[in-house]
Design a protein around this motif. Structure first.
Motif, mmCIF file in Angstrom:
data_model
loop_
_atom_site.group_PDB
_atom_site.id
_atom_site.type_symbol
_atom_site.label_atom_id
_atom_site.label_comp_id
_atom_site.label_asym_id
_atom_site.label_seq_id
_atom_site.Cartn_x
_atom_site.Cartn_y
_atom_site.Cartn_z
ATOM 1 N N TRP A 225 0.840 -1.195 0.000
ATOM 2 C CA TRP A 225 0.000 0.000 0.000
ATOM 3 C C TRP A 225 0.883 1.256 0.000
ATOM 4 O O TRP A 225 1.685 1.466 0.889
ATOM 5 C CB TRP A 225 -0.906 0.003 1.222
ATOM 6 N N SER B 276 -0.660 3.888 11.485
ATOM 7 C CA SER B 276 -0.283 3.750 10.079
ATOM 8 C C SER B 276 0.251 5.032 9.443
ATOM 9 O O SER B 276 1.111 4.953 8.554
ATOM 10 C CB SER B 276 -1.465 3.203 9.273
ATOM 11 N N ARG C 6 9.106 -2.780 3.643
ATOM 12 C CA ARG C 6 8.654 -2.119 2.419
ATOM 13 C C ARG C 6 9.658 -1.056 1.967
ATOM 14 O O ARG C 6 9.340 -0.200 1.140
ATOM 15 C CB ARG C 6 7.266 -1.495 2.598
ATOM 16 N N TYR D 143 3.469 4.567 6.975
ATOM 17 C CA TYR D 143 3.454 4.818 5.529
ATOM 18 C C TYR D 143 3.933 6.218 5.163
ATOM 19 O O TYR D 143 4.106 6.515 3.981
ATOM 20 C CB TYR D 143 2.041 4.604 4.985
#
Length: 777
Positions: free
Chosen positions: A81, A749, A200, A753
């Motif tokens: 994502w 989050s 990620r 992110y």
């Protein structure tokens, strides 16, 4: 704690929670095959037929398969994502992205980690046709402006991180746990912000953690085949375990902790094979020897050769001179094309003017007219001789002229050789380098280095001015050359080596480096080299070079040299870091690491786990220790609260997971290097396994053992009291846990992110334990 062997027991009756036919089928196989040893050929054939039927029944486990598929899809979503944000270099991407570029350019570099994980990044870049022009110099550099395929780079660890989630589920599944237990363990990793954030980005931890999880899974599968020793599948899972272990240690050296967590159960298992009271009797010594050799081959020898293979690939790719040259010996550097040692090395003759440089600190050997003070701060008296120091910049006071101990015929053409006894004259002050039995300024155990006048140097102090050139790995009589000849300068009378260190002298020494005599002459930090011959004429024939081909060294010599350098520099990573943390802080998630910030949008990436998940998993570690302690105490008092099968599962299966956690956590307490929160991620994965297994222990009621009437009565009594917990309780608990984990994941989050940016109140509200977040004002 030897292994998760409890998962292999056959259960009687119907489970109160979701059935696990796979575990039952495997347990049935083992019991049938074990019993078949005492039967004739006909009975053995019947047992094999029953095994095939149970395997077919296992294929109907649709609930487990649906669950693992759903978790895998969710893992890919959470890892991918917004993977393109930010489009800038983040934290340690400056290192591992740069290393991938060096691979693509084939330029030699140095890193304290083995090559496997970095090679995967280079492979990702090669697949998309990238040439490695961008070198990831600074955090915040734009990938878009520099046309870097950063999404392809990040996709590789994101894929590995996503695959870790179903691997955790499969570990629990293969160990015979119920569906809620499997989901709980996998969800702790799935919804953990630290695992997501670390896997990620262009970092090594995704490779490390997946390899560690595969090692545990492969060992569980191998152990389940223990009654089919030396069968094809037995060998298969033994070798897969070894290959997985090799991938762990080929990524980072902390992979040795995974070897420990697998090695201890293997050793205990081998010990049990010697027990004459074991079912079927003890193995004969020749048979035991076969088991031992097989495990040594599969878990030590094969992994070691695979580990060597990645270094062979590393050396085969990196054939050009690069930023890692200075970490290696001259012999190693001369195997690289375009290396400065090959292009600029000059043979040294007597009476040449030279500048000497320390290999580790890069300071020049320097002297100036100022004298050592009469007394130092601790009251010791100096020689009041001329100061000899280490100076980091080029300067006339760095020049020394090399002399023989006796006059030579003529002035030119007499080469200096390894093992020669020489004298060094400081050109600017016309004095001679000397060491003597006087304590150095800051280290009373080391000797002072100073200089004396020409008149004094030819009298009683003559011997104190004599030094031997001892080239590292040099042969007797080998030519002494600039750049390429790394050497130790050893004082003849006292046998100390000229040395320097990073602690500066006081103001009287202008904060320059101290030069002194080190009694440990073999230490590598005593190494120097000749940087330049500043007075050599530009038209000197010694400067004319014929093209030379790079030299060759054997693989093992290059590998051993690189191993020494890697371990030395890894242990040297002791400097403080603003986001470093201590192991005692990790299970409680007391602080994280700032990865990236963007002030204009108030966005930030702050490496932090899901606090609710970490505290839950850490608390169950303590619960497990408490359960084991209470069980041991109750047994000492003649109270047997657990049936044998439950105790075996608790000790051997959950105990194996707890051992894996401990092996990946406690060794960090004795490390002296920099440590960060990401070092706890493998241990956190193991704590998720412990948590999942304890959920089943707490909420699931084991069926009675039909072979033990007393046990059956006890279990029936317990079941009557808490039967309502067994089915609805475990699913209700799992639902609550998933809700709590999901809430923590979503709440934190934005920090994982890097988007969206948070208001001041939003940042402050997330500083649960005083996390040092940006934009809190």
């Amino acid at each position: 704690m030897s292994s998760p062997q409890d998962s292999l027991r056959k259960r009687g009756g119907k489970r109160p929670t979701s059935p696990n036919p796979d575990a039952a089928s495997t347990n049935g196989q083992l019991d049938l095959l074990s019993g078949a040893k005492q039967l004739g050929k006909e009975a053995k054939q019947q047992a094999r037929t029953a095994v095939q039927k149970t395997k077919q029944a296992a294929a109907t486990q649709w609930d487990y398969r649906v669950a693992i598929l759903a978790l895998t899809v969710a893992a890919f979503v959470t890892r991918f994502w917004g993977i393109g944000h930010p489009d800038q270099v983040v934290f340690d991407e400056v290192h591992f992205g740069k290393f991938a570029s060096y691979y693509l350019q084939r330029m030699y570099f140095f890193d304290v980690h083995p090559p496997f994980g970095k090679l995967l990044f280079a492979f990702a870049g090669w697949l998309v046709g990238y040439n490695g022009d961008f070198l990831f110099e600074n955090i915040g550099d734009s990938y878009i402006v520099n046309k870097v395929p950063y999404v392809a780079y990040r996709a590789m660890p994101a894929t590995l991180g996503a695959l870790t989630v179903p691997t955790v589920f499969d570990i629990m599944w293969e160990s015979g746990y119920s569906l809620p237990a499997c989901i709980t363990a996998a969800a702790i990793v799935l919804l953990d912000n630290a695992h997501i954030g670390q896997t990620r980005l262009i970092l090594l931890d995704a490779t490390l953690i997946l390899s560690m999880a595969l090692s545990v899974l492969s060992y569980v599968k191998f152990y389940k085949k223990r009654h089919e020793a030396f069968s094809r599948k037995w060998w298969k899972w033994l070798l897969v375990t070894g290959l997985s272990l090799s991938c762990v240690i080929s990524t980072k050296y902390v992979g040795v902790f995974t070897f420990i967590s697998i090695g201890i159960p293997v050793a205990i298992d081998l010990w049990e094979l010697l027990d004459i009271k074991r079912p079927g009797g003890a193995l004969s010594l020749p048979d035991f020897g076969k088991h031992l050799v097989a495990r040594v081959l599969g878990l030590i020898i094969v992994p070691f050769f695979v580990y060597l293979f990645w270094f062979q690939v590393h050396f085969a790719i990196l054939t050009k001179s690069g930023p890692g040259d200075d970490f290696m010996t001259p012999e190693f550097q001369e195997t690289l094309s375009d290396n400065a040692l090959v292009a600029q090395s000059v043979g040294i003759n007597y009476y040449d003017a030279l500048t000497f440089r320390h290999k580790d600190t890069k300071v020049f050997l320097h002297s100036h007219p100022d004298l050592y003070p009469l007394r130092y701060d601790d009251g010791r008296v100096s020689s009041q001789g001329q100061q000899v120091t280490g100076y980091p910049h080029e300067d006339l006071n760095n020049q020394w002229q090399i002399y023989p101990t006796k006059p030579l015929e003529g002035v030119d053409g007499h080469s200096v050789l390894n093992g020669d006894i020489i004298k060094l004259r400081h050109l600017v002050t016309d004095t001679w380098l000397l060491s003597h039995d006087v304590a150095s300024p800051t280290m009373p155990t080391n000797q002072e280095f100073t200089t004396i006048s020409t008149d004094d140097s030819n009298g009683p102090r003559f011997n104190d001015t004599l030094f031997e050139i001892s080239m590292n790995n040099g042969k007797p009589g080998q030519e002494f050359r600039s750049k390429s000849s790394h050497f130790k300068l050893i004082h003849i009378p006292s046998r100390v080596a000229m040395w320097t260190h990073t602690t500066p002298l006081p103001d009287w020494g202008y904060k320059q480096a101290e030069i002194n005599g080190n009694k440990a002459i073999i230490h590598s930090s005593n190494t120097w080299y000749v940087e330049d011959l500043p007075q050599l004429p530009a038209d000197s024939p010694r400067l004319s070079k014929e093209p030379k081909k790079p030299k060759t060294l054997s693989f093992m010599r290059k590998w051993l040299e690189l191993q020494r350098a890697m371990f030395f520099h890894n242990n040297a990573l002791t400097a403080s870091h603003p986001y470093a943390s201590f192991p005692v802080q990790w299970p409680f998630l007391l602080r994280g690491v700032s990865f990236w910030t963007k002030e204009s949008t108030r966005e930030q990436i702050y490496f932090l786990g899901n606090p609710l998940g970490w505290w839950f998993a850490s608390s169950l570690l303590a619960v497990f220790a408490g359960i084991i302690g209470a069980d041991q105490l109750s047994q000492r008092r003649g109270i047997d609260a657990l049936d044998s099968r439950t105790r075996n599962r608790l000790y051997k299966s959950t105990g194996f997971f707890f051992l894996t956690w401990a092996a990946h956590y406690f060794p960090f307490f004795v490390m002296g290097r920099q440590l960060f929160l990401h070092h706890y991620l493998p241990a956190h994965l193991a704590s998720a396994l412990v948590a999942g297994s304890l959920i089943e222990f707490i909420f699931t009621i084991e069926p009675a053992d039909p072979a033990n009437p007393a046990s059956a009565r006890t279990r029936q009594s317990i079941r009557a009291q808490v039967a309502s917990r067994s089915f609805f309780g475990v699913w209700a608990a799992t639902g609550v846990i998933l809700t709590v984990l999901g809430t923590g994941y979503v709440y934190f989050s934005p920090l994982t992110y890097g988007s969206p940016g948070l208001s001041v109140s939003g940042v402050v509200n997330r500083k649960w334990l005083g996390y040092d977040l940006h934009f809190a004002k």
